[in-house]
Scaffold this motif. Structure first.
Motif, PDB file in Angstrom:
ATOM      1  N   PRO A 236     -10.588  -9.935   8.834  1.00 23.09           N
ATOM      2  CA  PRO A 236     -11.097  -8.915   9.757  1.00 23.09           C
ATOM      3  C   PRO A 236     -10.579  -7.513   9.441  1.00 23.09           C
ATOM      4  CG  PRO A 236      -9.403 -10.245  10.823  1.00 23.09           C
ATOM      5  CD  PRO A 236      -9.683 -10.888   9.505  1.00 23.09           C
ATOM      6  N   TYR A 237      -9.426  -7.408   8.765  1.00 26.12           N
ATOM      7  CA  TYR A 237      -8.853  -6.103   8.423  1.00 26.12           C
ATOM      8  C   TYR A 237      -8.759  -5.977   6.904  1.00 26.12           C
ATOM      9  CZ  TYR A 237      -7.489  -6.252  13.327  1.00 26.12           C
ATOM     10  OH  TYR A 237      -7.509  -6.342  14.689  1.00 26.12           O
ATOM     11  N   VAL A 238      -9.438  -4.985   6.360  1.00 23.03           N
ATOM     12  CA  VAL A 238      -9.441  -4.741   4.922  1.00 23.03           C
ATOM     13  C   VAL A 238      -8.867  -3.351   4.682  1.00 23.03           C
ATOM     14  CG1 VAL A 238     -10.813  -4.559   2.829  1.00 23.03           C
ATOM     15  CG2 VAL A 238     -11.438  -6.231   4.591  1.00 23.03           C
ATOM     16  N   ALA A 239      -7.724  -3.297   4.019  1.00 16.72           N
ATOM     17  CA  ALA A 239      -7.028  -2.026   3.809  1.00 16.72           C
ATOM     18  C   ALA A 239      -7.255  -1.503   2.398  1.00 16.72           C
ATOM     19  CB  ALA A 239      -5.528  -2.204   4.052  1.00 16.72           C
ATOM     20  N   ARG A 240      -7.368  -0.178   2.302  1.00 15.91           N
ATOM     21  CA  ARG A 240      -7.350   0.513   1.006  1.00 15.91           C
ATOM     22  C   ARG A 240      -6.076   1.343   0.961  1.00 15.91           C
ATOM     23  NH1 ARG A 240     -10.581   4.216  -0.122  1.00 15.91           N
ATOM     24  NH2 ARG A 240     -10.811   3.837  -2.344  1.00 15.91           N
ATOM     25  N   ASP A 264      -6.337   5.049 -10.333  1.00 12.87           N
ATOM     26  CA  ASP A 264      -6.678   6.325  -9.702  1.00 12.87           C
ATOM     27  C   ASP A 264      -5.927   7.412 -10.475  1.00 12.87           C
ATOM     28  OD1 ASP A 264      -7.778   8.129  -7.888  1.00 12.87           O
ATOM     29  OD2 ASP A 264      -6.052   8.001  -6.544  1.00 12.87           O
ATOM     30  N   GLY A 265      -6.335   7.600 -11.716  1.00 11.61           N
ATOM     31  CA  GLY A 265      -5.585   8.472 -12.606  1.00 11.61           C
ATOM     32  C   GLY A 265      -4.513   7.664 -13.332  1.00 11.61           C
ATOM     33  N   PRO A 266      -3.768   8.310 -14.247  1.00 12.74           N
ATOM     34  CA  PRO A 266      -2.784   7.568 -15.052  1.00 12.74           C
ATOM     35  C   PRO A 266      -1.567   7.098 -14.276  1.00 12.74           C
ATOM     36  CG  PRO A 266      -2.651   9.925 -15.499  1.00 12.74           C
ATOM     37  CD  PRO A 266      -3.857   9.731 -14.631  1.00 12.74           C
ATOM     38  N   ASP A 267      -1.244   7.753 -13.158  1.00 14.40           N
ATOM     39  CA  ASP A 267       0.001   7.448 -12.459  1.00 14.40           C
ATOM     40  C   ASP A 267      -0.206   6.982 -11.020  1.00 14.40           C
ATOM     41  OD1 ASP A 267       1.597   8.242 -14.686  1.00 14.40           O
ATOM     42  OD2 ASP A 267       1.226  10.333 -14.138  1.00 14.40           O
ATOM     43  N   ALA A 268      -1.400   6.525 -10.694  1.00 15.23           N
ATOM     44  CA  ALA A 268      -1.668   6.049  -9.336  1.00 15.23           C
ATOM     45  C   ALA A 268      -2.775   5.006  -9.388  1.00 15.23           C
ATOM     46  CB  ALA A 268      -2.067   7.196  -8.421  1.00 15.23           C
ATOM     47  N   CYS A 269      -2.942   4.290  -8.280  1.00 14.06           N
ATOM     48  CA  CYS A 269      -3.991   3.276  -8.208  1.00 14.06           C
ATOM     49  C   CYS A 269      -4.361   3.025  -6.753  1.00 14.06           C
ATOM     50  CB  CYS A 269      -3.549   1.972  -8.873  1.00 14.06           C
ATOM     51  SG  CYS A 269      -2.128   1.182  -8.093  1.00 14.06           S
ATOM     52  N   ILE A 270      -5.536   2.430  -6.545  1.00 18.00           N
ATOM     53  CA  ILE A 270      -6.015   2.060  -5.222  1.00 18.00           C
ATOM     54  C   ILE A 270      -6.071   0.544  -5.141  1.00 18.00           C
ATOM     55  CG2 ILE A 270      -7.869   2.227  -3.542  1.00 18.00           C
ATOM     56  CD1 ILE A 270      -6.611   4.895  -4.094  1.00 18.00           C
ATOM     57  N   VAL A 294      -1.603   4.449   3.163  1.00 18.08           N
ATOM     58  CA  VAL A 294      -2.742   3.664   3.632  1.00 18.08           C
ATOM     59  C   VAL A 294      -3.903   4.608   3.916  1.00 18.08           C
ATOM     60  CG1 VAL A 294      -3.612   2.097   5.391  1.00 18.08           C
ATOM     61  CG2 VAL A 294      -1.241   1.888   4.603  1.00 18.08           C
ATOM     62  N   LEU A 295      -4.989   4.440   3.198  1.00 19.15           N
ATOM     63  CA  LEU A 295      -6.152   5.316   3.358  1.00 19.15           C
ATOM     64  C   LEU A 295      -7.040   4.876   4.517  1.00 19.15           C
ATOM     65  CD1 LEU A 295      -7.073   5.651  -0.437  1.00 19.15           C
ATOM     66  CD2 LEU A 295      -5.608   7.142   0.942  1.00 19.15           C
ATOM     67  N   GLU A 296      -7.165   3.588   4.719  1.00 21.75           N
ATOM     68  CA  GLU A 296      -7.967   3.033   5.797  1.00 21.75           C
ATOM     69  C   GLU A 296      -7.674   1.540   5.916  1.00 21.75           C
ATOM     70  OE1 GLU A 296     -12.108   3.502   4.960  1.00 21.75           O
ATOM     71  OE2 GLU A 296     -11.993   2.528   3.027  1.00 21.75           O
ATOM     72  N   PRO A 297      -7.956   0.965   7.081  1.00 20.47           N
ATOM     73  CA  PRO A 297      -8.490   1.507   8.332  1.00 20.47           C
ATOM     74  C   PRO A 297      -7.369   2.012   9.232  1.00 20.47           C
ATOM     75  CG  PRO A 297      -8.312  -0.851   8.524  1.00 20.47           C
ATOM     76  CD  PRO A 297      -7.845  -0.512   7.138  1.00 20.47           C
ATOM     77  N   ASP A 298      -7.743   2.581  10.380  1.00 24.18           N
ATOM     78  CA  ASP A 298      -6.761   3.145  11.303  1.00 24.18           C
ATOM     79  C   ASP A 298      -5.801   2.085  11.827  1.00 24.18           C
ATOM     80  OD1 ASP A 298      -7.907   5.622  10.980  1.00 24.18           O
ATOM     81  OD2 ASP A 298      -9.161   5.482  12.783  1.00 24.18           O
ATOM     82  N   GLU A 299      -6.274   0.852  11.997  1.00 27.36           N
ATOM     83  CA  GLU A 299      -5.399  -0.201  12.524  1.00 27.36           C
ATOM     84  C   GLU A 299      -4.218  -0.464  11.606  1.00 27.36           C
ATOM     85  OE1 GLU A 299      -9.577  -1.170  14.024  1.00 27.36           O
ATOM     86  OE2 GLU A 299      -8.639  -0.385  12.209  1.00 27.36           O
ATOM     87  N   VAL A 300      -4.447  -0.393  10.296  1.00 27.56           N
ATOM     88  CA  VAL A 300      -3.348  -0.620   9.353  1.00 27.56           C
ATOM     89  C   VAL A 300      -2.449   0.613   9.278  1.00 27.56           C
ATOM     90  CG1 VAL A 300      -2.760  -1.218   6.962  1.00 27.56           C
ATOM     91  CG2 VAL A 300      -4.756  -2.268   8.063  1.00 27.56           C
ATOM     92  N   VAL A 301      -3.031   1.802   9.390  1.00 26.24           N
ATOM     93  CA  VAL A 301      -2.224   3.029   9.437  1.00 26.24           C
ATOM     94  C   VAL A 301      -1.257   2.971  10.617  1.00 26.24           C
ATOM     95  CG1 VAL A 301      -2.271   5.539   9.730  1.00 26.24           C
ATOM     96  CG2 VAL A 301      -3.993   4.414   8.288  1.00 26.24           C
ATOM     97  N   ASP A 302      -1.773   2.599  11.787  1.00 25.59           N
ATOM     98  CA  ASP A 302      -0.934   2.485  12.985  1.00 25.59           C
ATOM     99  C   ASP A 302       0.123   1.391  12.808  1.00 25.59           C
ATOM    100  OD1 ASP A 302      -2.449   4.463  14.146  1.00 25.59           O
ATOM    101  OD2 ASP A 302      -3.750   3.067  15.240  1.00 25.59           O
ATOM    102  N   ALA A 303      -0.256   0.286  12.153  1.00 26.42           N
ATOM    103  CA  ALA A 303       0.687  -0.810  11.954  1.00 26.42           C
ATOM    104  C   ALA A 303       1.857  -0.383  11.074  1.00 26.42           C
ATOM    105  CB  ALA A 303      -0.031  -2.007  11.336  1.00 26.42           C
ATOM    106  N   VAL A 304       1.594   0.412  10.057  1.00 23.92           N
ATOM    107  CA  VAL A 304       2.675   0.915   9.197  1.00 23.92           C
ATOM    108  C   VAL A 304       3.653   1.739  10.015  1.00 23.92           C
ATOM    109  CG1 VAL A 304       3.217   2.467   7.284  1.00 23.92           C
ATOM    110  CG2 VAL A 304       1.306   0.861   7.081  1.00 23.92           C
ATOM    111  N   ARG A 305       3.132   2.583  10.898  1.00 21.96           N
ATOM    112  CA  ARG A 305       3.993   3.430  11.731  1.00 21.96           C
ATOM    113  C   ARG A 305       4.840   2.575  12.674  1.00 21.96           C
ATOM    114  NH1 ARG A 305       0.208   6.024  13.874  1.00 21.96           N
ATOM    115  NH2 ARG A 305       0.048   7.551  12.184  1.00 21.96           N
ATOM    116  N   VAL A 306       4.230   1.584  13.307  1.00 19.64           N
ATOM    117  CA  VAL A 306       4.950   0.718  14.241  1.00 19.64           C
ATOM    118  C   VAL A 306       6.049  -0.057  13.532  1.00 19.64           C
ATOM    119  CG1 VAL A 306       4.728  -1.306  15.731  1.00 19.64           C
ATOM    120  CG2 VAL A 306       3.025   0.532  15.853  1.00 19.64           C
TER     121      VAL A 306
END
Length: 319
Positions: A236-240, A264-270, A294-306
């Protein structure tokens, strides 16, 4: 070995390497007349090899399946590869194959030259198979039916139980089997849904090849398609997530079948990954040990903060 015997063995090797050969093709490869090819075909039949002949467009000679399995011709590399694969199959993800694989391996070992036997033994002695790694073994009949249908571009029908327990009938064009070591998947084109699908073999029932063939479509890369499907679609939750590290570095941390990693360039990735619970995903996202966002979704962004605040409080309490 006589010239005729050598030619018959070469003919057998050709018939084993491809599904159908015309008489002219075999004559050209063996540098003999088509009459000699017919005589050599008769010799193979006398030895117990079921060689079928058909006429018309697409016809020719084909090595069929018989009541008894005649001996196979294997070069040294093929013999070692078969022995190693049998060793893996003995503890693998196909139901009921373990004991049969061990019996076949013992027979192959008896006729192998000592040089090849030592190569196989070296692989066996340095390899450990973890027990219990397979979730649900696949029936051999299902695996072989789909393998043949994929090779021959033959339509199949299956009953399929999805992740929610719904059972549907599927009409499929099978293209490629993909295994993660724990599970088997079929990348196929679903004729009723007019789209590509990745389906688990252990969720299939009543698998049948219907006898009609299809013209292959331009297909996506099977490994990449299945990896994307199993890393995100069941959840149900797919994070990028963007990592400040090269793709090959991050890919070494995660199981290949669990995430999709794009440079995502030579020194980063998605990284794209799915989960049932955003907060439980967070510690896993931190595994590469580098900066990430965390680029998306908002639920995972909030989870990282918590989770970060919870960890910070635990650290302060430890002082």
């Amino acid at each position: 070995m006589s010239e005729t015997t050598g030619r018959v063995l070469q003919l057998l090797g050709l018939l084993q390497s491809r599904r159908v050969w015309s008489g002219d093709e075999l004559a050209a490869r063996l540098r003999v007349t088509t009459r000699s090819v017919r005589r050599d075909i008769d010799r193979l039949r006398e030895l117990g090899y079921p060689v079928h002949a058909s006429t018309g467009h697409g016809g020719g000679y084909q090595l069929g399946a018989g009541a008894a399995l005649p001996p196979l011709l294997l070069d040294p590399d093929e013999a070692v590869a078969v022995a190693v694969c049998l060793r893996v199959a003995a503890g693998g993800s196909v139901a009921g194959v373990g004991e049969s694989a061990l019996r076949a391996l013992s027979k192959l070992d008896q006729v192998m030259p000592s040089r090849l036997r030592s190569q196989v033994a070296a692989v066996h002695d340095t390899t450990v198979t973890l027990a219990g790694a397979t979730d649900t073994p696949v029936e051999p009949e299902v695996l072989m039916t789909l393998a043949r249908a994929s090779r021959d571009h033959e339509h199949v029908t299956v009953g399929y139980t999805d992740v929610r327990g719904n059972v549907t009938s599927r009409r499929l064009e099978p293209y490629q089997l993909v295994t993660t070591g724990r599970r088997w998947y079929l990348m196929c084109f679903d004729r009723d849904r007019d789209d590509w699908r990745s389906l688990r073999l252990d969720r299939m029932s009543d698998v049948r090849a219907v006898g009609t063939t299809f013209i292959p479509r331009e297909a996506p890369d099977a490994a990449s398609y299945v990896r994307r499907a199993i890393s995100s679609s069941p959840y149900p939750y797919v994070a990028r997530v963007r990592y400040r590290a090269p793709a090959d570095v991050v890919a070494r941390v995660f199981p290949a079948a669990s995430v999709d990693v794009e440079p995502d360039g030579p020194d980063a990735c998605i990284v794209t990954v799915g989960a049932d619970d955003p907060q439980r995903m967070v510690p896993w996202l931190a595994m590469p040990g580098c900066e990430f966002e965390v680029l998306e979704p908002d639920e995972v962004v909030d989870a990282v903060r918590v989770v970060a605040e919870r960890i910070a409080r635990a650290g302060a309490g430890g002082d």
